[in-house]
Design a protein around this motif. Structure first.
Motif, PDB file in Angstrom:
ATOM      1  N   VAL A   5      41.501  46.235  30.476  1.00  0.00           N
ATOM      2  CA  VAL A   5      41.788  44.821  30.707  1.00  0.00           C
ATOM      3  C   VAL A   5      40.593  44.267  31.463  1.00  0.00           C
ATOM      4  O   VAL A   5      40.392  44.561  32.650  1.00  0.00           O
ATOM      5  N   ASN A   6      39.757  43.512  30.759  1.00  0.00           N
ATOM      6  CA  ASN A   6      38.502  43.030  31.336  1.00  0.00           C
ATOM      7  C   ASN A   6      38.620  41.586  31.788  1.00  0.00           C
ATOM      8  O   ASN A   6      39.121  40.732  31.061  1.00  0.00           O
ATOM      9  N   ALA A   7      38.141  41.308  32.992  1.00  0.00           N
ATOM     10  CA  ALA A   7      38.067  39.946  33.511  1.00  0.00           C
ATOM     11  C   ALA A   7      36.650  39.427  33.315  1.00  0.00           C
ATOM     12  O   ALA A   7      35.695  39.957  33.896  1.00  0.00           O
ATOM     13  N   ASP A   8      36.511  38.397  32.498  1.00  0.00           N
ATOM     14  CA  ASP A   8      35.211  37.777  32.258  1.00  0.00           C
ATOM     15  C   ASP A   8      34.823  36.882  33.444  1.00  0.00           C
ATOM     16  O   ASP A   8      35.657  36.499  34.258  1.00  0.00           O
ATOM     17  N   ASP A   9      33.536  36.553  33.518  1.00  0.00           N
ATOM     18  CA  ASP A   9      32.989  35.529  34.422  1.00  0.00           C
ATOM     19  C   ASP A   9      32.877  35.960  35.880  1.00  0.00           C
ATOM     20  O   ASP A   9      32.787  35.122  36.774  1.00  0.00           O
TER      21      ASP A   9
END
Length: 248
Positions: A5-9
Protein backbone atom coordinates in the motif's frame (compact mmCIF):
# COMPACT_ATOMS: atom_id res chain seq x y z
CA UNK A 1 -0.99 -12.29 -1.41
CA UNK A 2 1.81 -9.82 -0.83
CA UNK A 3 0.29 -6.34 -0.79
CA UNK A 4 2.08 -3.00 -1.04
CA UNK A 5 0.00 0.00 0.00
CA UNK A 6 1.97 2.97 -1.32
CA UNK A 7 1.39 6.59 -0.34
CA UNK A 8 2.28 8.94 -3.19
CA UNK A 9 3.58 12.52 -2.81
CA UNK A 10 5.90 12.09 0.20
CA UNK A 11 7.82 15.36 0.38
CA UNK A 12 5.04 17.51 -1.06
CA UNK A 13 4.54 19.31 2.28
CA UNK A 14 4.78 18.70 6.01
CA UNK A 15 1.04 17.98 6.20
CA UNK A 16 1.32 15.33 3.51
CA UNK A 17 4.38 13.82 5.18
CA UNK A 18 2.74 13.62 8.61
CA UNK A 19 -0.39 12.04 7.15
CA UNK A 20 1.63 9.42 5.33
CA UNK A 21 3.59 8.49 8.44
CA UNK A 22 0.39 8.20 10.49
CA UNK A 23 -1.14 5.98 7.79
CA UNK A 24 1.96 3.80 8.13
CA UNK A 25 2.23 3.69 11.93
CA UNK A 26 -1.49 3.42 12.65
CA UNK A 27 -2.73 1.87 9.42
CA UNK A 28 -1.87 -0.29 6.43
CA UNK A 29 0.48 1.93 4.40
CA UNK A 30 3.78 0.12 3.91
CA UNK A 31 5.53 2.33 1.40
CA UNK A 32 5.81 5.92 0.20
CA UNK A 33 7.27 7.59 -2.87
CA UNK A 34 9.10 10.86 -2.59
CA UNK A 35 8.96 14.01 -4.75
CA UNK A 36 12.57 15.13 -4.76
CA UNK A 37 11.79 18.63 -6.12
CA UNK A 38 9.24 19.66 -3.50
CA UNK A 39 9.75 21.78 -0.34
CA UNK A 40 8.90 19.05 2.17
CA UNK A 41 11.47 16.54 0.94
CA UNK A 42 14.04 16.98 3.73
CA UNK A 43 11.27 16.69 6.33
CA UNK A 44 10.15 13.47 4.60
CA UNK A 45 13.62 11.97 4.87
CA UNK A 46 13.82 12.83 8.57
CA UNK A 47 10.46 11.16 9.21
CA UNK A 48 11.50 8.12 7.16
CA UNK A 49 14.66 7.75 9.27
CA UNK A 50 12.44 7.62 12.37
CA UNK A 51 10.22 4.96 10.76
CA UNK A 52 12.60 2.42 9.20
CA UNK A 53 9.87 -0.09 8.31
CA UNK A 54 8.35 2.39 5.83
CA UNK A 55 9.55 1.60 2.33
CA UNK A 56 10.76 4.74 0.56
CA UNK A 57 10.78 4.98 -3.21
CA UNK A 58 11.03 7.88 -5.64
CA UNK A 59 8.06 9.67 -7.21
CA UNK A 60 9.49 11.04 -10.47
CA UNK A 61 8.02 14.45 -11.32
CA UNK A 62 7.42 16.35 -14.58
CA UNK A 63 4.16 18.15 -13.79
CA UNK A 64 4.49 19.81 -10.37
CA UNK A 65 6.90 22.32 -8.85
CA UNK A 66 10.20 23.22 -10.48
CA UNK A 67 12.82 20.97 -12.07
CA UNK A 68 16.15 20.24 -10.43
CA UNK A 69 17.94 20.72 -13.76
CA UNK A 70 18.53 24.32 -14.84
CA UNK A 71 17.96 24.07 -18.60
CA UNK A 72 15.02 21.87 -19.62
CA UNK A 73 12.96 24.27 -21.79
CA UNK A 74 10.58 21.65 -23.21
CA UNK A 75 9.50 20.77 -19.66
CA UNK A 76 9.01 24.26 -18.22
CA UNK A 77 6.83 27.36 -18.58
CA UNK A 78 7.92 31.01 -18.66
CA UNK A 79 8.41 31.04 -14.88
CA UNK A 80 10.82 28.11 -14.96
CA UNK A 81 8.39 25.69 -13.31
CA UNK A 82 7.12 22.45 -14.79
CA UNK A 83 4.19 22.98 -17.14
CA UNK A 84 0.89 22.03 -15.55
CA UNK A 85 -1.14 19.20 -17.02
CA UNK A 86 0.28 16.70 -19.47
CA UNK A 87 -0.33 18.18 -22.92
CA UNK A 88 3.29 19.37 -23.12
CA UNK A 89 4.53 15.83 -22.61
CA UNK A 90 3.62 15.02 -26.22
CA UNK A 91 6.56 17.12 -27.42
CA UNK A 92 9.16 16.96 -24.65
CA UNK A 93 12.80 16.29 -25.32
CA UNK A 94 13.66 12.72 -24.23
CA UNK A 95 17.16 13.94 -23.41
CA UNK A 96 15.77 16.59 -21.05
CA UNK A 97 13.45 14.06 -19.41
CA UNK A 98 16.33 11.67 -18.80
CA UNK A 99 18.54 14.43 -17.39
CA UNK A 100 15.80 15.60 -15.04
CA UNK A 101 14.90 12.11 -13.86
CA UNK A 102 18.59 11.36 -13.34
CA UNK A 103 18.94 14.54 -11.25
CA UNK A 104 15.99 13.52 -9.10
CA UNK A 105 17.43 10.05 -8.58
CA UNK A 106 20.87 11.43 -7.78
CA UNK A 107 19.43 13.77 -5.16
CA UNK A 108 17.72 10.78 -3.54
CA UNK A 109 21.03 8.91 -3.37
CA UNK A 110 22.77 11.99 -1.96
CA UNK A 111 20.27 11.99 0.90
CA UNK A 112 21.91 8.75 2.01
CA UNK A 113 19.28 6.22 1.00
CA UNK A 114 18.55 3.87 -1.86
CA UNK A 115 14.99 4.02 -3.22
CA UNK A 116 12.92 0.87 -2.89
CA UNK A 117 11.34 1.49 -6.29
CA UNK A 118 10.31 4.01 -8.95
CA UNK A 119 6.91 5.44 -9.77
CA UNK A 120 5.79 8.88 -10.95
CA UNK A 121 3.53 11.83 -10.31
CA UNK A 122 0.40 11.69 -12.49
CA UNK A 123 1.67 8.34 -13.86
CA UNK A 124 3.94 10.04 -16.39
CA UNK A 125 6.22 6.98 -16.37
CA UNK A 126 3.49 5.04 -18.18
CA UNK A 127 3.48 7.35 -21.21
CA UNK A 128 4.78 5.69 -24.34
CA UNK A 129 7.59 8.21 -24.92
CA UNK A 130 8.70 8.26 -21.27
CA UNK A 131 8.42 4.62 -20.21
CA UNK A 132 11.62 3.49 -22.01
CA UNK A 133 13.59 6.18 -20.16
CA UNK A 134 12.23 5.07 -16.79
CA UNK A 135 12.83 1.39 -17.53
CA UNK A 136 16.39 2.17 -18.59
CA UNK A 137 17.05 4.02 -15.33
CA UNK A 138 15.39 1.24 -13.34
CA UNK A 139 17.53 -1.37 -15.02
CA UNK A 140 20.68 0.71 -14.52
CA UNK A 141 20.06 0.99 -10.77
CA UNK A 142 18.37 -2.42 -10.33
CA UNK A 143 15.16 -0.86 -9.03
CA UNK A 144 11.57 -2.13 -9.28
CA UNK A 145 8.97 0.02 -11.06
CA UNK A 146 5.29 0.57 -10.35
CA UNK A 147 3.38 -1.60 -12.81
CA UNK A 148 3.01 0.80 -15.76
CA UNK A 149 0.97 -1.35 -18.11
CA UNK A 150 -2.21 -0.72 -16.12
CA UNK A 151 -2.37 2.70 -17.73
CA UNK A 152 -1.90 3.49 -21.42
CA UNK A 153 1.04 1.39 -22.57
CA UNK A 154 1.46 -2.24 -23.45
CA UNK A 155 4.27 -4.55 -22.50
CA UNK A 156 6.57 -4.67 -25.50
CA UNK A 157 8.87 -7.38 -26.79
CA UNK A 158 11.95 -5.38 -25.81
CA UNK A 159 10.83 -4.42 -22.31
CA UNK A 160 13.84 -4.64 -19.96
CA UNK A 161 13.51 -7.14 -17.16
CA UNK A 162 12.57 -4.90 -14.25
CA UNK A 163 10.74 -6.10 -11.18
CA UNK A 164 7.17 -5.05 -10.57
CA UNK A 165 4.04 -6.37 -8.92
CA UNK A 166 1.71 -8.75 -10.68
CA UNK A 167 -1.21 -6.32 -10.23
CA UNK A 168 -1.79 -2.65 -9.49
CA UNK A 169 -4.82 -0.57 -8.55
CA UNK A 170 -5.30 3.20 -8.76
CA UNK A 171 -8.97 2.93 -7.77
CA UNK A 172 -8.51 4.11 -4.18
CA UNK A 173 -8.84 7.75 -5.23
CA UNK A 174 -11.55 10.38 -5.48
CA UNK A 175 -14.58 11.67 -3.63
CA UNK A 176 -16.23 8.29 -3.11
CA UNK A 177 -13.53 6.29 -1.30
CA UNK A 178 -14.77 4.31 1.69
CA UNK A 179 -13.85 1.43 3.94
CA UNK A 180 -16.07 -0.78 1.80
CA UNK A 181 -14.50 0.33 -1.46
CA UNK A 182 -10.97 -0.27 -0.16
CA UNK A 183 -11.90 -3.75 1.07
CA UNK A 184 -13.43 -4.40 -2.35
CA UNK A 185 -10.20 -3.34 -4.07
CA UNK A 186 -8.13 -5.62 -1.86
CA UNK A 187 -10.54 -8.48 -2.48
CA UNK A 188 -10.32 -7.90 -6.24
CA UNK A 189 -6.54 -8.19 -6.15
CA UNK A 190 -6.52 -11.36 -4.06
CA UNK A 191 -5.86 -13.63 -7.03
CA UNK A 192 -2.44 -12.05 -7.54
CA UNK A 193 0.72 -13.18 -5.83
CA UNK A 194 1.78 -9.55 -5.43
CA UNK A 195 -0.13 -6.30 -5.83
CA UNK A 196 0.09 -2.57 -5.15
CA UNK A 197 -2.59 -0.10 -4.16
CA UNK A 198 -1.91 3.60 -4.70
CA UNK A 199 -3.04 6.03 -1.98
CA UNK A 200 -2.71 9.70 -1.02
CA UNK A 201 -3.20 10.14 2.75
CA UNK A 202 -2.41 13.55 4.24
CA UNK A 203 -3.23 16.26 6.68
CA UNK A 204 -4.32 19.36 4.78
CA UNK A 205 -1.94 22.27 5.22
CA UNK A 206 -1.64 25.56 3.36
CA UNK A 207 0.75 24.17 0.75
CA UNK A 208 -1.57 21.32 -0.14
CA UNK A 209 -4.74 23.40 -0.03
CA UNK A 210 -3.39 26.04 -2.39
CA UNK A 211 -1.27 23.78 -4.59
CA UNK A 212 -3.36 20.67 -5.29
CA UNK A 213 -6.86 20.07 -6.58
CA UNK A 214 -6.85 16.83 -4.58
CA UNK A 215 -6.59 18.04 -1.01
CA UNK A 216 -9.47 17.47 1.42
CA UNK A 217 -10.07 13.99 0.00
CA UNK A 218 -6.70 12.97 1.39
CA UNK A 219 -7.90 13.32 4.98
CA UNK A 220 -10.69 10.86 4.14
CA UNK A 221 -8.12 8.46 2.71
CA UNK A 222 -6.11 8.75 5.95
CA UNK A 223 -9.18 7.89 8.00
CA UNK A 224 -9.92 4.82 5.87
CA UNK A 225 -6.32 3.56 5.74
CA UNK A 226 -6.20 3.56 9.55
CA UNK A 227 -9.71 2.14 10.07
CA UNK A 228 -9.89 -0.89 12.40
CA UNK A 229 -12.24 -2.66 9.96
CA UNK A 230 -9.62 -2.54 7.19
CA UNK A 231 -6.85 -3.81 9.44
CA UNK A 232 -9.08 -6.63 10.68
CA UNK A 233 -10.03 -7.63 7.13
CA UNK A 234 -6.37 -7.87 6.13
CA UNK A 235 -5.64 -9.97 9.19
CA UNK A 236 -8.55 -12.33 8.51
CA UNK A 237 -7.60 -12.76 4.85
CA UNK A 238 -3.95 -13.29 5.77
CA UNK A 239 -2.80 -10.58 3.39
CA UNK A 240 0.92 -9.98 3.84
CA UNK A 241 1.68 -6.25 3.94
CA UNK A 242 5.11 -5.67 2.36
CA UNK A 243 7.32 -3.16 0.57
CA UNK A 244 8.92 -3.44 -2.88
CA UNK A 245 11.98 -4.91 -1.19
CA UNK A 246 9.98 -8.06 -0.56
CA UNK A 247 8.63 -8.84 -4.03
CA UNK A 248 10.34 -11.28 -6.35
Amino acid sequence: MKLIVNADDFGYSKGVNLGIVEAHVEGIVTSATTMMNMPGVEHAFRLAAENPKLGMGIHLVLTCGAPLESHVPTLTDSSGKFCRGQAHLEDVSPEEVEREFTAQLERFFRMGRRPTHIDSHHHVHAREAILPIVLRLAERHSLPVRYPWAFETERGEHTPKVRTTESFSARFYGDDVSVESLIGIIDGLSGSSSAEIMSHPAYVDEELLTGSSYARQRTRELQILTAPEVKEYIKQKRVQLVTFNEIG
